[in-house]
Design an enzyme around this catalytic site. Structure first.
Site, short mmCIF file in Angstrom:
data_model
loop_
_atom_site.label_atom_id
_atom_site.label_comp_id
_atom_site.label_asym_id
_atom_site.label_seq_id
_atom_site.Cartn_x
_atom_site.Cartn_y
_atom_site.Cartn_z
N ASP A 1 12.01 -6.59 3.95
CA ASP A 1 12.61 -7.39 2.87
C ASP A 1 12.93 -6.61 1.60
OD1 ASP A 1 9.99 -6.91 2.25
OD2 ASP A 1 9.39 -8.99 1.98
N HIS A 2 12.21 -5.51 1.36
CA HIS A 2 12.38 -4.80 0.09
C HIS A 2 13.55 -3.81 0.11
CE1 HIS A 2 8.49 -6.48 -0.86
NE2 HIS A 2 8.48 -5.89 -2.04
N ASP B 1 0.90 -6.09 -0.51
CA ASP B 1 1.82 -6.50 -1.56
C ASP B 1 1.06 -7.42 -2.48
OD1 ASP B 1 5.11 -6.79 -1.93
OD2 ASP B 1 3.92 -8.39 -2.81
N ARG C 1 8.13 -11.08 -12.01
CA ARG C 1 7.94 -9.92 -12.91
C ARG C 1 9.20 -9.65 -13.70
NH1 ARG C 1 4.38 -6.69 -8.64
NH2 ARG C 1 2.50 -7.82 -9.20
N SER D 1 2.15 -4.00 -9.08
CA SER D 1 2.28 -3.85 -7.64
C SER D 1 1.04 -3.29 -6.96
CB SER D 1 3.45 -2.91 -7.38
OG SER D 1 3.39 -2.37 -6.09
N ARG E 1 1.50 -1.05 -4.65
CA ARG E 1 1.97 0.22 -4.06
C ARG E 1 0.97 1.36 -4.28
NH1 ARG E 1 6.73 -0.03 -8.50
NH2 ARG E 1 6.76 -2.08 -7.58
C1 MIC Z 1 6.54 -5.94 -6.37
O1 MIC Z 1 6.79 -7.13 -6.51
O2 MIC Z 1 6.32 -5.18 -7.33
C2 MIC Z 1 6.47 -5.38 -4.99
C3 MIC Z 1 7.60 -4.46 -4.83
O3 MIC Z 1 6.59 -6.41 -4.04
C4 MIC Z 1 5.12 -4.68 -4.84
C5 MIC Z 1 4.95 -3.92 -3.61
C6 MIC Z 1 5.67 -2.62 -3.60
O4 MIC Z 1 5.68 -1.90 -4.59
O5 MIC Z 1 6.21 -2.29 -2.55
C7 MIC Z 1 3.90 -5.55 -5.02
O6 MIC Z 1 4.00 -6.54 -5.71
O7 MIC Z 1 2.82 -5.21 -4.54
FE1 SF4 Z 2 9.77 -9.07 -3.12
FE2 SF4 Z 2 7.71 -8.42 -4.71
FE3 SF4 Z 2 9.91 -9.62 -5.67
FE4 SF4 Z 2 8.28 -10.96 -4.16
S1 SF4 Z 2 7.79 -10.10 -6.16
S2 SF4 Z 2 10.50 -10.95 -4.02
S3 SF4 Z 2 7.61 -9.41 -2.69
S4 SF4 Z 2 9.76 -7.58 -4.78
#
Ligand code: MIC
Ligand code: SF4
Length: 755
Positions: A95-96, A160, A450, A644, A646
């Site tokens: 999805d990312h 995640d 976010r 995140s 990550r």
């Molecule tokens: C996000 O919303 O910041 C992400 C991208 O989903 C991350 C995960 C990632 O960095 O791949 C998260 O929330 O953990």
């Molecule tokens: Fe994707 Fe993270 Fe955004 Fe949710 S918050 S849509 S998991 S990037």
């Protein structure tokens, strides 16, 4: 499908006995969070009570979920663990890695063209190790999990931070780094400090323009981005039961934005309705049999102050629609004149250029239907939309059903772009500009979670505000940030004054959910013959080399950067264009800390090298230290590593030779990620010592050979003029985690134990 009713029956068969035992042992009525935690102990039936916020506890989660951007590193690590199959049901969701540009079909095709190597890798690893695989376009991990896998009273982890979304269906679902997921996939215990508990009592009832999103925007204002750290937030009260299951999901989802370990709601009729609507009659039937075990004991909700560490009460009847932002999700403003004033005082552009609806936070059928009821009014009342619309449905099931029911067509009539069922603009995968760095100052509103700088489109001047989907729709139509749909009139194409009526919608599709091709691929039964190929010349994927232990002699370490102010994982390891290197540690390390603000010159990616005395980019400076064999230290402020899950934000500095990160406080997942990768995550005993650190400092660790639980460490900080400060730093490593440090990483320890 990888959904397993037998597994759920087995979990439920243990719940009753274990919860009864926990009640006996603790001698008190239990909250829902405690029931779920005590029924998922690695050691089985509880034999002792745990101290909240103190004891490390081993758990046995029921499931694991990973998304494409973090799964690469998680699975590269899992491949090293030496196991033939995952030990618990696991899924991977693509999805990312899908950019949002022209709309779903062409965007999905370009993602397949550019990231096929990674998707193929994930699919073949999934097939080999018995992992369910959701193809690109199938949907966003958390929406797909809610629709298919989440179940009341269950416990899961996911790579995640928004894994917490599954709390909407009464789970304890926790976001972790990939190395934590490896523990569970490898059949080992998963460790967590027993959380504190925050109770949120919801009285009154949502109505009119107020949505579940406003509840969490309000909670974020009250608790701030770090107020939930180390705690599970449990929602209850009449306002909670009156809300839809997906609305509960929204609230739990954004619990990540207050740093909470997770959030959850007790099992109720909204959850039962959702389970039945998503083809899980059997789960609903099983849950109904043990209902009282899937919510807190009645005494708890009757006297919450006695059982929670903190209690917040919100009267939903008095709550109005909110907009949170810019640049931080906890800065709340009420719609209307408050926003006019704040925007004028702070120079936030009042004109709104985009309204984005969707993301894992708010892309349920209910969300889309309520937002479309507003969009429909623009058509009916002859209003011309001032801002552009972009929509990201959360799953193919939601998209297909919303299209069948004419919901998406309403947006299309307003020239909205329907993006892929994927993260897209939520994670910087929005090809909005040719040159984002020099793009103009502007405001956008979205229903995501976010809104850190550059998060959506890479433009540092985009002011992003978070709101409910229905409010996003209204503001996009009005084109003004301070539009108050409760009181303000708009002028239509005939020059008449019109007002928008309150949103209406359906909690669940009246004609039921429907989907043609959900995008799921079941793994083969025996994957031993499946080949996983990683091209040694790939710039996207790289097999991992184990980290060498850092050791107990750290002398002469130099300061790499003292980060000023907010330093989220987006600052440490940016997403957007960098997502392409998530499976290649050396390549992605070129983004290491490039978004962190240098405390000495307030610039990003511009630090002094103590080797040359010159200023250069952070990765280049750090690579030179590494080449010279000089260890380095990173210093930071509060809630360092917010956001995140990550683990790249820990692995990159580790790979480049940073030995310690010393901050005022950490976000939970990031602190664990540092520990897992065998490096030091430390906090100043005296916060003011942050100010003592100077640009040319050298660090000598004086007592690291005595590294032990609950024992602070001492560091001698030598300044350029030869003067010295000796500072005390704290840590939260337990004996096992110190082993990770001693071995070089948690994975090294697993391998050793498996050997
Ligand atoms: C996000 O919303 O910041 C992400 C991208 O989903 C991350 C995960 C990632 O960095 O791949 C998260 O929330 O953990
Ligand atoms: Fe994707 Fe993270 Fe955004 Fe949710 S918050 S849509 S998991 S990037």
């Amino acid at each position: 499908m990888a959904f397993d009713i037998e597994m759920i029956k087995e979990v439920y068969s243990k719940v009753v006995e274990r919860v009864d035992a926990a009640r006996e042992i603790t001698g008190t009525p239990l909250t829902l969070a405690e029931k779920i935690l005590y029924s998922h102990l690695w050691d089985g039936t509880p034999t002792k009570a745990f101290r909240r916020g103190k004891d490390y506890v081993d758990f046995a989660p029921d499931r694991v979920a990973c998304q494409d951007a973090t799964a690469q590193m998680a699975l590269l690590q899992f491949m090293q663990a030496g196991k033939p199959k995952v030990a618990v049901p696991t899924t991977v969701h693509c999805d990312h890695l899908i950019q949002a540009k022209n709309g779903a079909s062409s965007d999905l095709q370009s993602a397949l063209n550019t990231s096929n190597e990674v998707f193929n890798f994930l699919e073949s690893v999934s097939n080999k190790y018995g992992i369910g695989f959701w193809k690109p376009g199938a949907g966003i991990i958390h929406q797909v999990v809610l629709e298919n896998y989440a179940f009341p009273g269950g416990m899961m982890i996911g790579t995640d931070s928004h894994t917490v979304n599954a709390g909407g269906l009464g789970m304890v679902a926790i976001g972790v780094g990939g190395a934590d997921a490896v523990d569970v996939m490898a059949g080992m215990a998963w460790e967590l400090k027993f959380p504190k508990l925050i109770g949120v009592k919801l009285t009154g009832k949502l109505s009119g323009w107020t949505a579940p999103k406003d509840v969490i925007l309000k909670v974020a204002e009250i608790l701030t981005v770090k107020g939930g750290t180390g705690a599970i937030v449990e929602y209850f009260g009449p306002g909670a039961t009156a809300m839809s299951c997906t609305g509960k999901g929204t609230i739990c989802n954004m619990g990540a934005e207050i740093g909470a370990t997770t959030s959850t709601f007790g099992y109720d009729e909204s959850m039962e309705r959702y389970l039945r609507a998503t083809d899980r009659e059997d789960v609903a039937d099983e849950a109904n049999k043990i209902k009282e075990y899937l919510t807190a004991d009645p005494e708890v909700y009757a006297n919450p102050e006695q059982y929670f560490d903190q209690v917040i009460e919100i009267n939903l009847s008095e709550l109005g629609p909110l907009l949170n932002g810019p640049f931080t999700p906890d800065l709340s403003t009420e719609v209307g004149s408050d926003m006019t004033k704040k925007a004028n005082d702070n120079g936030w552009p009042l004109k709104v250029e985009w309204g984005l609806i969707g993301s894992c936070t708010n892309s349920s059928y209910e969300d889309l239907s309520r937002a479309s009821s507003i969009a429909q009014q623009a058509l009916d009342k002859g209003l011309k939309t001032k801002a552009e619309f972009g929509i990201n449905p959360g799953s193919e099931q939601v998209r297909y059903t919303a299209e069948r029911d004419g919901i998406l067509q309403v947006f299309e009539k307003l020239d909205a772009t329907i993006f892929t069922n994927a993260c897209g603009p939520c994670i910087g995968q929005w090809a909005r500009y040719e040159d984002p760095k020099n793009a103009p100052k502007n405001s956008i509103v979205h229903s995501f979670n976010r809104n850190f700088a550059k998060r959506a489109d890479g433009n540092p001047n985009t002011h992003a505000f978070v709101a409910s989907p229905e409010l996003v729709a209204a503001i996009a139509i009005a084109g003004r940030l301070d539009f108050n749909p409760l009181t303000d009139k708009l002028i239509n194409e005939n020059g008449e004054e019109v007002m928008l009526d309150e949103p209406t919608g359906w909690e669940l599709p009246p004609k039921g959910f429907e989907v043609k091709e959900n995008g799921y691929i079941e793994p083969v039964k025996d994957g031993s013959n499946v080949d996983v190929a990683v091209d040694p010349n790939s710039d996207r994927l790289e097999l991992l080399t184990p980290f060498e232990p850092i050791g107990n002699e750290i002398k002469g370490a130099k300061l790499l950067i003292k980060a000023y102010g907010k330093c989220t994982t987006d600052h440490i390891s940016m997403a957007g264009p960098w997502l392409r290197y998530r499976g290649h540690l050396d390549n992605i390390s070129n983004n290491c800390l490039i978004g962190a603000v240098n405390a000495y010159n307030k610039q990003t990616n511009f630090v002094k090298s103590q080797i040359t005395g010159e200023y250069d980019a952070v990765p280049a400076t750090q690579r030179a230290y590494k080449a010279a064999g000089i260890p380095t230290v990173v210093v930071g402020d509060h809630n360092y590593g917010e956001g995140s899950s990550r683990e790249h934000a820990a692995m990159e500095p580790r790979h480049l030779g940073v030995v310690a990160v010393i901050v005022k406080s950490f976000a939970r997942i990031h602190e664990t990620n540092l520990k897992k990768q065998g490096m030091l995550g430390l906090t100043f005993d005296n916060e003011a010592d942050y100010d003592l650190i100077q640009e040319d400092d050298t660090f000598n660790f004086l007592d690291l050979h005595e590294f032990a639980p609950d024992k602070p460490l001492t560091i001698e900080v030598v300044h350029a003029d030869g003067s010295k400060d000796t500072i005390k730093v704290n840590h939260t490593y337990n004996a096992n985690q110190i082993e990770w440090y001693n071995e070089g990483s948690a994975l090294n320890l697993i391998k050793k134990q498996n050997a």
